[in-house]
Design a protein around this motif. Structure first.
Motif, PDB file in Angstrom:
ATOM      1  N   PHE A  54      44.163  45.599  40.895  1.00 45.07           N
ATOM      2  CA  PHE A  54      44.145  44.460  41.195  1.00 45.07           C
ATOM      3  C   PHE A  54      44.015  43.135  40.557  1.00 45.07           C
ATOM      4  N   ALA A  60      50.425  37.546  37.890  1.00 42.61           N
ATOM      5  CA  ALA A  60      49.999  38.828  37.342  1.00 42.61           C
ATOM      6  C   ALA A  60      50.011  40.004  37.361  1.00 42.61           C
ATOM      7  N   GLY A  83      42.220  40.383  46.564  1.00 49.39           N
ATOM      8  CA  GLY A  83      41.318  40.018  45.584  1.00 49.39           C
ATOM      9  C   GLY A  83      41.178  41.297  45.848  1.00 49.39           C
ATOM     10  N   HIS A  84      39.517  41.318  44.254  1.00 47.65           N
ATOM     11  CA  HIS A  84      39.132  41.830  44.585  1.00 47.65           C
ATOM     12  C   HIS A  84      37.994  42.752  45.083  1.00 47.65           C
ATOM     13  N   ASN A 101      37.711  41.637  33.893  1.00 48.26           N
ATOM     14  CA  ASN A 101      37.357  40.094  32.768  1.00 48.26           C
ATOM     15  C   ASN A 101      37.994  39.318  33.612  1.00 48.26           C
ATOM     16  N   LEU A 102      36.155  38.875  34.035  1.00 49.03           N
ATOM     17  CA  LEU A 102      36.263  37.619  34.741  1.00 49.03           C
ATOM     18  C   LEU A 102      36.927  35.958  34.454  1.00 49.03           C
ATOM     19  N   THR A 114      38.310  33.706  38.742  1.00 49.94           N
ATOM     20  CA  THR A 114      36.993  34.040  39.524  1.00 49.94           C
ATOM     21  C   THR A 114      36.535  33.551  39.529  1.00 49.94           C
TER      22      THR A 114
HETATM   23  N1  SAH Z   1      39.440  35.575  30.438  1.00 47.68           N
HETATM   24  C1  SAH Z   1      40.028  36.407  30.171  1.00 47.68           C
HETATM   25  C2  SAH Z   1      40.452  36.927  31.678  1.00 47.68           C
HETATM   26  C3  SAH Z   1      40.457  36.868  32.485  1.00 47.68           C
HETATM   27  S1  SAH Z   1      42.732  37.117  33.739  1.00 47.68           S
HETATM   28  C4  SAH Z   1      40.075  36.299  29.228  1.00 47.68           C
HETATM   29  O1  SAH Z   1      40.660  35.196  28.195  1.00 47.68           O
HETATM   30  O2  SAH Z   1      40.894  37.423  28.670  1.00 47.68           O
HETATM   31  C5  SAH Z   1      41.823  37.264  35.098  1.00 47.68           C
HETATM   32  C6  SAH Z   1      42.553  37.315  35.742  1.00 47.68           C
HETATM   33  O3  SAH Z   1      41.741  37.222  37.460  1.00 47.68           O
HETATM   34  C7  SAH Z   1      43.139  36.742  36.450  1.00 47.68           C
HETATM   35  O4  SAH Z   1      44.671  37.002  36.438  1.00 47.68           O
HETATM   36  C8  SAH Z   1      42.937  36.065  38.036  1.00 47.68           C
HETATM   37  O5  SAH Z   1      44.216  36.111  38.665  1.00 47.68           O
HETATM   38  C9  SAH Z   1      42.172  37.198  38.786  1.00 47.68           C
HETATM   39  N2  SAH Z   1      41.363  36.870  39.779  1.00 47.68           N
HETATM   40  C10 SAH Z   1      40.584  35.305  39.708  1.00 47.68           C
HETATM   41  N3  SAH Z   1      39.439  35.801  41.933  1.00 47.68           N
HETATM   42  C11 SAH Z   1      40.258  37.230  42.169  1.00 47.68           C
HETATM   43  C12 SAH Z   1      39.912  37.604  43.016  1.00 47.68           C
HETATM   44  N4  SAH Z   1      39.287  37.500  43.697  1.00 47.68           N
HETATM   45  N5  SAH Z   1      40.475  39.471  42.760  1.00 47.68           N
HETATM   46  C13 SAH Z   1      41.424  39.145  42.218  1.00 47.68           C
HETATM   47  N6  SAH Z   1      41.773  38.635  40.457  1.00 47.68           N
HETATM   48  C14 SAH Z   1      41.034  37.565  40.641  1.00 47.68           C
END
Ligand code: SAH
Length: 193
Positions: A54, A60, A83-84, A101-102, A114
């Motif tokens: 997701f 992404a 969204g997840h 991975n927040l 997130t």
């Molecule tokens: N901070 C981490 C990477 C996190 S990537 C690191 O440094 O490795 C987090 C991903 O979550 C992002 O691509 C963002 O688009 C996604 N994201 C944010 N909210 C989301 C949600 N509600 N559902 C799915 N993905 C989400």
């Protein structure tokens, strides 16, 4: 020669995933981002397994699609531009691992991070989907304001889970300074009543 090194929250999560996931399993990447974890999961589940990945951001999802295509792994994954927190609407059957991975996409828009309100819904959905023995890994990044709030709320929430049903582990590097990433692992246990 391979040397065991305690490196980072993400490394701790991957170490646990390598132990928990077997070939043929179905798993979820809740935050695909640039697709690194999605690719890692596709390798672990093998040809007969499947990864549901997701992300809220189309960029992404596209980056993940390209990465999997280049690695010849695209047929092992379903990429979901949503969204997840809507996980339960897209994923069916028994799931052996869910990866979070927040935070925000490295190199992307920091506004799309997130947030606890949706992360909570997604973690709750993931706990329902998990099979017994399955794990959820969550890497949290408390180095920015929303990340700090999200980590605090996550700890409060996970601390209330029934310990007959879930084992919950928090791992952090004590000398890494304030805001260092942390790794949480939740395992669903056989219900013993
Ligand atoms: N901070 C981490 C990477 C996190 S990537 C690191 O440094 O490795 C987090 C991903 O979550 C992002 O691509 C963002 O688009 C996604 N994201 C944010 N909210 C989301 C949600 N509600 N559902 C799915 N993905 C989400």
């Amino acid at each position: 020669m391979f040397m065991y090194v305690l490196k980072s929250a993400r490394y701790l999560a991957q170490d646990a995933l390598e132990r928990a996931i077997l070939a043929g399993d179905h798993v979820v990447d809740a935050t695909a981002g640039n697709g690194h974890d999605t690719e890692f999961l596709c390798r672990l589940v093998g040809e007969s397994g499947h990864v549901f990945a997701f992300d809220l951001q189309g960029d992404a999802i596209e980056a993940t699609r390209r990465r999997l295509m280049n690695a010849g792994l695209l047929d092992r994954a379903t990429l979901i531009h949503a969204g997840h927190e809507e996980m339960a609407d897209y994923v069916r059957g028994e799931i052996s691992a869910v990866v979070f991975n927040l935070g925000w996409l490295p190199g992307g828009d920091h506004a799309v991070t997130t947030r606890w309100e949706t992360t909570r819904k997604a973690v709750a959905a993931a706990m329902d989907l998990l099979k017994e023995g399955g794990i959820i890994t969550i890497c949290a990044y408390p180095g920015h304001e929303e990340g700090e709030r999200e980590k605090r709320e996550l700890i409060a929430y996970l601390s209330t889970l029934d310990n007959r049903r879930f084992n919950v582990l928090e791992q952090r590097f004590l000398n890494a300074g304030p805001g260092a990433p942390e790794c949480f692992i939740i395992q669903k246990m056989a219900f013993s009543g």
